[in-house]
Design a protein around this motif. Sequence first.
Motif, PDB file in Angstrom:
ATOM      1  N   MET A   1       0.837  -1.207   0.000  1.00  0.00           N
ATOM      2  CA  MET A   1       0.000   0.000   0.000  1.00  0.00           C
ATOM      3  C   MET A   1       0.866   1.248   0.000  1.00  0.00           C
ATOM      4  SD  MET A   1      -3.490  -0.282   0.347  1.00  0.00           S
ATOM      5  CE  MET A   1      -3.835  -1.463  -0.916  1.00  0.00           C
ATOM      6  N   SER A   2       0.284   2.299  -0.427  1.00  0.00           N
ATOM      7  CA  SER A   2       1.076   3.506  -0.645  1.00  0.00           C
ATOM      8  C   SER A   2       1.516   4.165   0.654  1.00  0.00           C
ATOM      9  CB  SER A   2       0.256   4.502  -1.465  1.00  0.00           C
ATOM     10  OG  SER A   2      -0.942   4.787  -0.768  1.00  0.00           O
ATOM     11  N   GLN A   3       0.927   3.768   1.781  1.00  0.00           N
ATOM     12  CA  GLN A   3       1.185   4.480   3.023  1.00  0.00           C
ATOM     13  C   GLN A   3       2.656   4.379   3.452  1.00  0.00           C
ATOM     14  OE1 GLN A   3      -1.326   2.607   2.437  1.00  0.00           O
ATOM     15  NE2 GLN A   3      -3.208   3.441   3.255  1.00  0.00           N
ATOM     16  N   THR A   4       3.304   3.265   3.110  1.00  0.00           N
ATOM     17  CA  THR A   4       4.641   3.047   3.640  1.00  0.00           C
ATOM     18  C   THR A   4       5.705   3.773   2.833  1.00  0.00           C
ATOM     19  OG1 THR A   4       4.542   1.006   2.425  1.00  0.00           O
ATOM     20  CG2 THR A   4       4.288   0.869   4.809  1.00  0.00           C
ATOM     21  N   GLN A   5       5.413   4.155   1.611  1.00  0.00           N
ATOM     22  CA  GLN A   5       6.470   4.663   0.755  1.00  0.00           C
ATOM     23  C   GLN A   5       6.920   6.067   1.178  1.00  0.00           C
ATOM     24  OE1 GLN A   5       4.254   6.766  -3.000  1.00  0.00           O
ATOM     25  NE2 GLN A   5       5.105   4.776  -3.307  1.00  0.00           N
ATOM     26  N   GLY A   6       6.060   6.753   1.909  1.00  0.00           N
ATOM     27  CA  GLY A   6       6.405   8.107   2.318  1.00  0.00           C
ATOM     28  C   GLY A   6       7.662   8.134   3.158  1.00  0.00           C
ATOM     29  N   GLY A   7       7.719   7.308   4.181  1.00  0.00           N
ATOM     30  CA  GLY A   7       8.877   7.279   5.049  1.00  0.00           C
ATOM     31  C   GLY A   7       8.870   8.462   5.990  1.00  0.00           C
ATOM     32  N   ASN A   8       9.644   8.331   7.043  1.00  0.00           N
ATOM     33  CA  ASN A   8       9.669   9.344   8.074  1.00  0.00           C
ATOM     34  C   ASN A   8      11.031  10.020   8.062  1.00  0.00           C
ATOM     35  OD1 ASN A   8       9.563  10.840  10.394  1.00  0.00           O
ATOM     36  ND2 ASN A   8       8.619   9.208  11.605  1.00  0.00           N
ATOM     37  N   SER A   9      11.043  11.337   7.887  1.00  0.00           N
ATOM     38  CA  SER A   9      12.344  11.999   7.760  1.00  0.00           C
ATOM     39  C   SER A   9      13.103  12.004   9.084  1.00  0.00           C
ATOM     40  CB  SER A   9      12.166  13.427   7.230  1.00  0.00           C
ATOM     41  OG  SER A   9      11.219  14.113   8.002  1.00  0.00           O
ATOM     42  N   LYS A  10      12.402  11.719  10.196  1.00  0.00           N
ATOM     43  CA  LYS A  10      13.111  11.588  11.468  1.00  0.00           C
ATOM     44  C   LYS A  10      14.098  10.427  11.414  1.00  0.00           C
ATOM     45  CE  LYS A  10       9.444  13.114  14.478  1.00  0.00           C
ATOM     46  NZ  LYS A  10       8.316  12.394  15.055  1.00  0.00           N
ATOM     47  N   ALA A  11      13.801   9.434  10.583  1.00  0.00           N
ATOM     48  CA  ALA A  11      14.668   8.259  10.490  1.00  0.00           C
ATOM     49  C   ALA A  11      16.079   8.646  10.070  1.00  0.00           C
ATOM     50  CB  ALA A  11      14.087   7.252   9.495  1.00  0.00           C
ATOM     51  N   TRP A  12      16.197   9.775   9.386  1.00  0.00           N
ATOM     52  CA  TRP A  12      17.521  10.174   8.920  1.00  0.00           C
ATOM     53  C   TRP A  12      18.476  10.508  10.059  1.00  0.00           C
ATOM     54  CZ3 TRP A  12      15.846  13.319   3.991  1.00  0.00           C
ATOM     55  CH2 TRP A  12      15.667  12.405   2.955  1.00  0.00           C
ATOM     56  N   TRP A  13      17.894  10.762  11.233  1.00  0.00           N
ATOM     57  CA  TRP A  13      18.785  10.991  12.378  1.00  0.00           C
ATOM     58  C   TRP A  13      19.662   9.770  12.652  1.00  0.00           C
ATOM     59  CZ3 TRP A  13      20.118  15.459  14.121  1.00  0.00           C
ATOM     60  CH2 TRP A  13      19.244  16.537  13.951  1.00  0.00           C
ATOM     61  N   LEU A  14      19.170   8.611  12.254  1.00  0.00           N
ATOM     62  CA  LEU A  14      19.957   7.396  12.486  1.00  0.00           C
ATOM     63  C   LEU A  14      21.273   7.418  11.709  1.00  0.00           C
ATOM     64  CD1 LEU A  14      17.078   4.756  12.297  1.00  0.00           C
ATOM     65  CD2 LEU A  14      18.266   5.544  14.331  1.00  0.00           C
ATOM     66  N   LEU A  15      21.338   8.251  10.679  1.00  0.00           N
ATOM     67  CA  LEU A  15      22.560   8.348   9.895  1.00  0.00           C
ATOM     68  C   LEU A  15      23.619   9.192  10.598  1.00  0.00           C
ATOM     69  CD1 LEU A  15      20.726   9.055   6.565  1.00  0.00           C
ATOM     70  CD2 LEU A  15      22.274   7.153   6.868  1.00  0.00           C
TER      71      LEU A  15
ATOM     72  N   ALA C  90      21.890   2.070   7.868  1.00  0.00           N
ATOM     73  CA  ALA C  90      21.073   1.274   6.943  1.00  0.00           C
ATOM     74  C   ALA C  90      19.588   1.410   7.298  1.00  0.00           C
ATOM     75  CB  ALA C  90      21.497  -0.190   6.978  1.00  0.00           C
ATOM     76  N   PHE C  91      19.280   1.403   8.601  1.00  0.00           N
ATOM     77  CA  PHE C  91      17.890   1.589   9.023  1.00  0.00           C
ATOM     78  C   PHE C  91      17.386   2.969   8.626  1.00  0.00           C
ATOM     79  CE2 PHE C  91      15.583  -1.559  11.338  1.00  0.00           C
ATOM     80  CZ  PHE C  91      16.524  -2.510  11.669  1.00  0.00           C
ATOM     81  N   GLY C  92      18.221   3.976   8.872  1.00  0.00           N
ATOM     82  CA  GLY C  92      17.823   5.336   8.529  1.00  0.00           C
ATOM     83  C   GLY C  92      17.503   5.454   7.051  1.00  0.00           C
ATOM     84  N   LEU C  93      18.362   4.853   6.209  1.00  0.00           N
ATOM     85  CA  LEU C  93      18.139   4.926   4.767  1.00  0.00           C
ATOM     86  C   LEU C  93      16.878   4.172   4.386  1.00  0.00           C
ATOM     87  CD1 LEU C  93      21.810   4.370   3.591  1.00  0.00           C
ATOM     88  CD2 LEU C  93      20.459   6.439   3.263  1.00  0.00           C
ATOM     89  N   ASP C  94      16.660   3.025   5.041  1.00  0.00           N
ATOM     90  CA  ASP C  94      15.515   2.184   4.704  1.00  0.00           C
ATOM     91  C   ASP C  94      14.203   2.834   5.120  1.00  0.00           C
ATOM     92  OD1 ASP C  94      14.767  -0.545   3.717  1.00  0.00           O
ATOM     93  OD2 ASP C  94      13.750  -0.565   5.656  1.00  0.00           O
ATOM     94  N   ARG C  95      14.211   3.517   6.268  1.00  0.00           N
ATOM     95  CA  ARG C  95      12.961   4.036   6.803  1.00  0.00           C
ATOM     96  C   ARG C  95      12.724   5.504   6.469  1.00  0.00           C
ATOM     97  NH1 ARG C  95      11.788  -0.165  10.450  1.00  0.00           N
ATOM     98  NH2 ARG C  95      12.424  -1.912   9.160  1.00  0.00           N
ATOM     99  N   GLY C  96      13.739   6.175   5.978  1.00  0.00           N
ATOM    100  CA  GLY C  96      13.595   7.586   5.657  1.00  0.00           C
ATOM    101  C   GLY C  96      12.801   7.779   4.370  1.00  0.00           C
ATOM    102  N   PRO C  97      12.490   9.034   4.035  1.00  0.00           N
ATOM    103  CA  PRO C  97      11.735   9.312   2.816  1.00  0.00           C
ATOM    104  C   PRO C  97      12.492   8.865   1.567  1.00  0.00           C
ATOM    105  CG  PRO C  97      11.952  11.273   4.196  1.00  0.00           C
ATOM    106  CD  PRO C  97      12.840  10.245   4.770  1.00  0.00           C
ATOM    107  N   MET C  98      11.727   8.565   0.513  1.00  0.00           N
ATOM    108  CA  MET C  98      12.336   8.158  -0.745  1.00  0.00           C
ATOM    109  C   MET C  98      13.227   9.254  -1.300  1.00  0.00           C
ATOM    110  SD  MET C  98      11.813   5.207  -1.810  1.00  0.00           S
ATOM    111  CE  MET C  98      11.453   4.676  -3.471  1.00  0.00           C
TER     112      MET C  98
END
Lengths: 283, 358, 269
Positions: A1-15, C90-98
């Motif tokens: 479903m399309s809901q997951t493709q958006g992604g959360n920009s907070k996740a980028w903090w993991l980088l 890797a998680f950040g890249l996988d879960r972040g926006p496209m």
Amino acid sequence: MSQTQGGNSKAWWLLSPGVGLYILTFFIPLAMLLVLSFAKFENSVTTIGFFFDNYVKIMTDGITLTIFYRTVQLALMITVSCLVLGYPVAVLMRRSGPRARLWLLFFIVSPLLTSIIVRNVAWVLILGRSGIINDTLIDWGWISTPLPLMYNTFGVVLAVVHVYLSFMVLPLFGALIAIDSSIEEAASSLGASPLRVFLTVTLPLSLPGVTAGCTLVFILSMGIYLTPVIMGGNFVLTLPMLITDSVRNLYNWPVASAMALMLLAAIGAMVLLSARVQKMVGG
Amino acid sequence: MSTVELRKVEKRYGSVAAVHSLDLAIEPGEFVTLLGPSGCGKSTTLRMVAGFVQPNAGTIEIGGKDVTGIPPHRREVGLVFQNYALFPHMSVYKNVEFGLKMRGVDPSERRSRVEEALGLVKLGDYSERMPAQLSGGQQQRVALARALVIRPNVLLLDEPFGALDKQLRDHMRIELRDLQRKLNISTMFVTHDQDEALSMSDRIVVMSEGTVCQVGGPNAIYEKPNSRFVADFMGRSNLFEARQVDESNDARTLDAEGLLLNADKTQELNGGNAIVMVRPEKIELLESETNRDGSVTVGGKIMSSVYLGSTVQYEVKVEDGPTVLVVRQNVEDGSISAQPGSPVFLSIPHNAVYIIPQ
Amino acid sequence: MREGYGSPWPHRALVVFSLLVIFFLVAPLAILVIQSFTNESYLSFPPPSFGFRWYREVFTSSDWRDAVGLSVLIAILVTPLSLILGTLAAFGLDRGPMRGRQSLYAVMISPMVLPHIVLGLGIFRIALQLNIEDTLLAFVPAHLTITVPFVVISVGASLQTFNVTLEEAAMSLGASRWRAVWHITLPVIRPGLIAGAIFSFIISFDEFIITFFLATYEQTLPLEMFSTLMFQVKPSIAAISTLTLAVTAALTAMLMFRGQILGGGRIVK
């Protein structure tokens, strides 16, 4: 479903931990080399500024440029040797059954994870002045003085090919395995001989892999230091050896930095060229 | 008190509204189906109830508690996914036990509850198997047991039969519905398959483009759709533009694109024009003209026939009128030699003519 | 063997050629291993007598012991750190926006494309500036720079095949995001984590040129081998090489035959 493709920009903090590391060990150091390459080095004193002295020096001293060409030459020889040795192996890997393929893959991939220095030691024991080959030939009375198998370009190329062959075979295999075998079957059903099928179908379709493999091996070969030192003695000089020497023995950071950027420029040019070729061969 | 209550719930992605001002309540023990084509917002709605999607506006209550903004793991919902989402590295037992472990249920109680749940789905003997060693239907049951064992307030099912083949699907429908009745658990079921919706639900919520089109029991939704969209989506139907040409005490006569139909007068007609629906299985196909009380009979010509096993489906062109779809039970020996081109008569009862409210 | 590849002799030639190439790859190492078991004070092939003399020498020499110790210490520090940094990324890249994912991925693997000689030069420079050259504070981050990209790649590949609904299922069953990742995601992507860890360990253990810049008094195993080799070719170098080889070969085999490299099963199938 399309809901997951958006992604959360907070996740980028993991980088951020990784990026933080890279800033310290990668981006800042590179920037420092760039700045240093425009600095002035006189009487063992480095003056930061915007000077072209280092670049002028490496272009005109006659030595650096020559060694640069030699490095390119060496890298080309290594690349071609890897291609010649690797292509047939990749073709065989594609044709093999799963078991044989796994074994071939094992022998091809394991070098990637085997210490370069260990491999060089092995070659020293074989090609050295009192290595196996010379010892044996002298024992048999075929020769009286040792053959110069090491401390020359031949020895260096051989030992480097031993290390980098995997980097050639893997992209080749990747490109070959991607070819739909029904295309080849179609060609042979239309009356093409096996050789013609290979030349007109298989080979052209594998060219993206050839380009990728050659680029990779060439780039890696431009940066070799260890093997030329061990296998070439001081008879085969490469740009990385010159860079190391400038820093470790002459403490001339500005010139070493300029040489490093020259190396990067050459590699960058190769990458661009490869992208062009890749487009042409339809990769 | 409703088990689940959504009030004016809204979800936008950028400027696109996936769900638009949705109100919905699920009563205790009720089986409610969200039905609609893909992209209608039904999955988004379910995911909002589960807590994976946060609404932009509105509130969601589960078990009388406002859970808007509360993360999924504190919502007490049981969720079954289309691909089952069984944990591949855990045995069937461990899969079912997982939710209890996360809740800190003590080991002895865990054991008895897992065994009970596996018993419910008739997988008591499979507890040590790994998911990969199970058939699709068995995996489905494990997923169900895993969702039920935590005794959720509401069971959420997201197209749970999508990956099963048809026979198994029909079987699982009955099994799931029986289990749901037995446990009397409120259930929200998401599907795009109207057969599933009709056969299982207490109530169906038909959705389109993020809004609710109609809510009602299967019967009401099928027999009395409130819009052309619902009529069209719920099975096959003949839909005609019609206008009233005559009126008697108890009936209206409508001209439906050249076909004259009688409809019960109890049905309102706003203005002179309407869309009427006649379900194809309610039309009788006759070989000779027979007039029946309360029906109109018209002549026509068979254009095509499709043999479907239990039914045969005909397209009949009415003289000076529209083409009408007729479905006939295959009860005789199939001897109605209705070849394309042969003349037939259609008998359409009054009560089969339904005027879609505008 | 599949059919339809024409007459047998070109195929036979192909097989023979490939076997020769593999001989070229394997024979030197085999010879090295055999020679390491010589009982003589010099290297020759085949050795006149066999024994563990040089292994004993290697195990008792403090130089070798120190070098191995330092290399192992660095690798043991680098491996978990590399795994943590790389997996987080890797998680950040996988879960972040496209949007922007591609470029950030490029950033995360960028140290791979730089020649290590240039990387070493740059890291040496900043280490001098910070006065940490010749210490673990320099060795570990330097090694991390070249190992993290491998973890990003291997864990990233695992995450790509990971079905996120598993995590959602765990959350619907009462697990918080972190517990879902810990109990479900990490165990499922374990092959990628193991591959990343093995890559990190081997790469750190074998790293030469960057450490060569940074080290003056401290000697890692590759550095010790290099300086010994420059000085004299003794059987002890063959023994230590064989030991190194044994460790890396065991780790490599573990990777290969559990099918973690190159998508293992998919390509080999």
